[in-house]
Structure formats: structure tokens, C-alpha cells
Enzyme design. Structure first.
Site, PDB file in Angstrom:
ATOM      1  N   SER A 209       0.799  -1.204  -0.118  1.00 55.72           N
ATOM      2  CA  SER A 209      -0.121   0.029  -0.055  1.00 55.72           C
ATOM      3  C   SER A 209       0.899   1.329  -0.051  1.00 55.72           C
ATOM      4  O   SER A 209       0.353   2.228  -0.427  1.00 55.72           O
ATOM      5  CB  SER A 209      -1.015  -0.063   1.100  1.00 55.72           C
ATOM      6  OG  SER A 209      -0.164  -0.149   2.442  1.00 55.72           O
ATOM      7  N   HIS A 237      -5.775  -3.679  -1.706  1.00 50.97           N
ATOM      8  CA  HIS A 237      -5.504  -2.562  -2.595  1.00 50.97           C
ATOM      9  C   HIS A 237      -5.382  -3.064  -4.046  1.00 50.97           C
ATOM     10  O   HIS A 237      -4.838  -2.503  -4.836  1.00 50.97           O
ATOM     11  CB  HIS A 237      -4.011  -1.942  -2.203  1.00 50.97           C
ATOM     12  CG  HIS A 237      -4.229  -0.983  -1.057  1.00 50.97           C
ATOM     13  ND1 HIS A 237      -4.800   0.272  -1.073  1.00 50.97           N
ATOM     14  CD2 HIS A 237      -3.884  -1.127   0.304  1.00 50.97           C
ATOM     15  CE1 HIS A 237      -4.565   0.739   0.176  1.00 50.97           C
ATOM     16  NE2 HIS A 237      -4.158  -0.173   0.904  1.00 50.97           N
ATOM     17  N   LYS A 268     -12.643  -0.267   0.891  1.00 50.42           N
ATOM     18  CA  LYS A 268     -11.766   0.369  -0.334  1.00 50.42           C
ATOM     19  C   LYS A 268     -12.754   0.515  -1.373  1.00 50.42           C
ATOM     20  O   LYS A 268     -13.489   1.339  -1.591  1.00 50.42           O
ATOM     21  CB  LYS A 268     -10.459  -0.168  -0.348  1.00 50.42           C
ATOM     22  CG  LYS A 268      -9.389   0.100   0.967  1.00 50.42           C
ATOM     23  CD  LYS A 268      -8.184  -0.402   1.023  1.00 50.42           C
ATOM     24  CE  LYS A 268      -7.128   0.035   2.045  1.00 50.42           C
ATOM     25  NZ  LYS A 268      -7.710  -0.460   3.297  1.00 50.42           N
TER      26      LYS A 268
END
Length: 422
Positions: A209, A237, A268
Site C-alpha cells: 500500500s 489494494h 476500499k
């Protein structure tokens, strides 16, 4: 009689006085220690102030103290689904139908049909046998290794894995071996070193990340098969936008059938609210339901969160159009910034770290960017190693080309002011 009671009360209060004094002294000393630690953070230029947003999450936000709309380039809102109308409406519908929360853990009276529906859809999305939901991916990482790995086993972990992975591994009794970042040669030496272990698990972020670099999963899987190890990846991610259908790093690199366990997040790309999960073999998921402490001792995910995430997954199962828009926007930013003279870490990932080195400089530049209408944050120690401070820019499918160009222009102006570029 009354006088006697009063006298006894006075004696008791006097006896307690030294104890109260000691408690007060201890609290005062602790406060001084804490204040000294905070002063050190401020002096190092690594103090993390929290800006206050007064609008919903999106590419354009309102920030307390800043006039007008601000361009947001530091959210994990990769697909722009945090405020997508269908995702928001799904949360409203779930709130009305199922209530605000369960007031229970899953195994008592905290499992609704919408939880099972989301777990089924996530397993389908990742093409795995089963899925278990957690309050966060931090909890998913905290709850996995202790259950799966015993004292006769070994965990082989990339040295730059996320803090939640590191903390989760610390909770298990397995032998712990750390290999150099994305170094297949060092990983192989650790595999040879752990040959006597019953089970071995290679643990890596799919995407790291802070740098936006992608783990060499093909090589990792080759080594795992050569030495009889399993492979775990954290896909926080990557889920939703990497790979041809947005399935993640394992799809991007063609190893979906060679990675055994995947942990990821709902916080996310998949709506951005909260929650995490593990997908993998059904016997593992069944065992986690029986023994994983964060699952057993944490409240169920609230129905509105589950509703939002479910709709986000449904949108991705139906089409890869949103995910596919990411590549061109990411490369537009990276190419323009590189041409301007900035150093951008990572490769073709929407995480675009603008490397600056100095923590104070990163903080000052981020403040100047906000004055130019662009919301970014400086990252410094202990989030990243000392001397590796940066401003981490994150591209969203909701950004327009004009948004990206405005961000680059602001970086150029600010970079020249601070002597980073000419």
C-alpha cells in the site's frame, strides 16, 4: 455513637490518603511521559493532524476551513463507489428492512440472510469455496494465522507486509521467517530453512500500500509448489480493479488457482464503508467460524454496511467497465508527473507515491496543495521507513482527466516552490 462513627470515618480517610497520593503521582508521571512522546513526534515533523471533511466521500469534497470544493486524491475510493447512488440506496434499504445493527456476534443471534448472501457473492467473485466476514480486514488478518498455524508450522512473510499481517502473525505459535521485500531468492532460502515444518505458509500483500508495487505472485507460486508450501495474499489494494475482471492481483498475474487463501476489505473499492473477509477452502472457513477470536468476539457487520457492500459486489460481477477505466487515468497521472521531474514509486498501480524523502517537506507540500484546491496527505515514519517520506496520491475511477491535470499542475507549482523540480 455518632462521634465514634465520625472518628472511624476520619481514620479510614487518612489511611486512604497515601494510596490516593500514589495514584495521583502515577497518573501525573504517566501524563508527563505521554506529553514528552507527543513533543517528540511534533519535533520530528511526523505529527498527523486530521482534517475534517464536511461532505460525502468522492472526487470532490468539502473540507472544514477551506473555501469551495476540494479535489480529493488520497482516498481508497478506487472505483468511486463510496457515494454511488445504487450503493447508497442499498444501504438505506437494508437499514429499513434489517435495522441499524444486530447487538450480537454471529454465532449467537447475529447472522442474517444478507450476511450469508454477501459471503456467497464474495466467494463467487474470488472463485473460492467459501467466505467469512469480519468487522475489518485488520480483524481478518488477526484471526487467521492463530487458527491455521501451530507450533510445528512456519510462516514466511515479506518484510514490508501490512501492519495487520505482522500483528496477526505475532499471535500464532508458528516459526516466523521474514524474507526480503519481493526477493524470490531470499524466499527460497527461507523455504529451505523451514523444510522440517509440518505446514508452511507464504504470506504477502498482493499490492503493497505504501509503494504501489505488485508482489511477484507467479514466482512465489512456483516456489510454493516446488517446496510444498501454501500461499496467502492480502488484496485490500487490488480487489475490484486489478485484473481483467477486477478480481485482484492473482487474476492480474494468472495465478487464481494457485493462491490458496485471500484476505481483503469492503472498506476500499467495494463501497468503502467497513468490513473485511477471508475466502478460501471451505474447511478453513468452517474452522475460522469455530475458533477465530475476532469473529467470535466482535459484533456482526451492521446491515446497512452489508447492503452497500453487496450492491458494490453485484455491480462488479455484472460488468468490469468501471475497473477497466482505471488504467488510462493512472498512467495519465504517472506520465505527466514523471515528465515534470517528480519521482513516482511503484508501477502501473493507482497508488502513486510522490517520493520526497523529508517528513517535514511532505507535510508542508501537502498543506500547500490544499491551498491550491487538492487534498493529499504526507506520509512519514512510522507509516513508512525514515527517509522515505512521500505524498501518496491515489487515483479513482471517479476522477476526470481534468481533475488529474489540475492535480498535476498543483504539484508542479508546489514542487517548484519547494525546489523539488525546476
Amino acid at each position: 455513637m455518632a462521634l465514634g462513627k465520625a472518628a472511624r470515618g476520619l481514620v479510614k480517610s487518612l489511611r486512604g490518603a497515601p494510596r490516593l497520593s500514589r495514584c495521583y503521582t502515577a497518573a501525573t508521571e504517566a501524563r508527563a511521559v505521554l506529553e514528552n512522546e507527543l513533543d517528540g513526534i511534533r519535533a520530528a515533523g511526523t505529527w498527523k493532524a486530521e482534517r475534517i471533511i464536511t461532505s460525502k466521500q468522492g472526487p470532490h469534497i468539502n473540507v472544514d476551513g477551506s473555501g469551495g470544493s476540494i479535489l480529493n486524491f488520497c482516498a481508497n475510493n478506487y472505483l468511486g463507489l463510496s457515494s454511488h447512488p445504487e450503493v447508497v440506496q442499498a444501504g438505506i434499504d437494508a437499514l429499513k428492512t434489517y435495522g441499524a445493527g444486530l447487538s450480537s456476534v454471529r454465532f449467537i443471534c447475529g447472522t442474517q440472510d444478507l450476511h450469508k448472501n454477501l459471503e456467497q457473492k464474495l466467494a463467487e467473485f474470488h472463485e473460492r469455496e467459501d467466505c467469512i466476514l469480519y468487522a475489518s480486514c485488520f480483524d481478518a488478518n488477526a484471526g487467521l494465522f492463530e487458527v491455521l498455524m501451530g507450533s510445528d508450522d512456519a510462516v514466511l512473510s515479506d518484510e514490508l507486509n501490512h501492519a495487520s499481517i505482522i500483528d496477526g502473525i505475532r499471535l500464532c505459535r508458528a516459526k516466523r521467517l521474514r524474507y526480503k521485500h519481493m526477493d524470490l531468492g531470499d524466499l527460497e532460502s527461507k523455504l529451505k530453512e523451514s523444510q522440517s515444518s509440518r505446514m508452511r505458509l507464504i504470506v504477502t500483500d498482493g499490492v503493497f500500500s505504501m509503494d504501489g508495487d505488485v508482489a511477484p505472485l507467479s514466482g512465489i507460486c512456483n516456489l510454493a509448489e516446488q517446496y510444498g508450501a501454501m500461499v496467502f495474499i492480502d488484496e485490500c489494494h487490488a480487489t475490484g480493479f486489478l485484473g481483467a475482471r477486477g478480481r485482484g492481483t492473482d487474476e492480474l498475474l494468472g495465478v487464481m488457482d494457485r493462491v490458496h487463501i485471500v484476505n481483503s476489505t469492503l472498506g476500499k473499492a467495494l463501497g468503502g464503508a467497513a468490513g473485511g473477509y477471508t475466502v478460501g477452502p471451505k474447511p478453513l472457513i468452517d474452522l475460522l467460524r469455530q475458533r477465530s477470536r475476532p469473529y467470535l468476539f466482535s459484533n456482526s457487520l451492521p446491515p446497512p454496511v452489508v447492503g452497500c457492500a453487496t450492491r458494490a459486489v453485484e455491480l462488479l460481477l455484472a460488468s468490469n467497465e468501471i475497473a477497466m477505466s482505471m488504467t488510462a487515468k493512472t498512467m495519465r497521472f504517472r506520465n505527466r508527473m514523471t515528465q515534470a521531474g517528480f519521482t513516482i514509486a511503484g508501477s502501473a498501480h493507482p497508488i502513486c507515491p510522490v517520493m520526497l524523502g523529508d517528513a517535514r517537506l511532505a507535510s508542508l507540500m501537502a498543506d500547500d496543495m490544499l491551498k491550491l484546491g487538492v487534498y493529499v496527505i504526507g506520509f512519514s515514519y512510522p507509516v513508512v521507513p525514515k527517509g522515505k517520506a512521500r505524498i501518496r496520491v491515489q487515483i479513482s475511477a471517479a476522477h476526470t482527466d481534468e481533475d488529474i491535470d489540475h492535480c498535476v499542475d498543483a504539484f508542479i507549482q508546489t514542487g517548484r516552490k519547494h525546489g523539488i523540480i525546476s
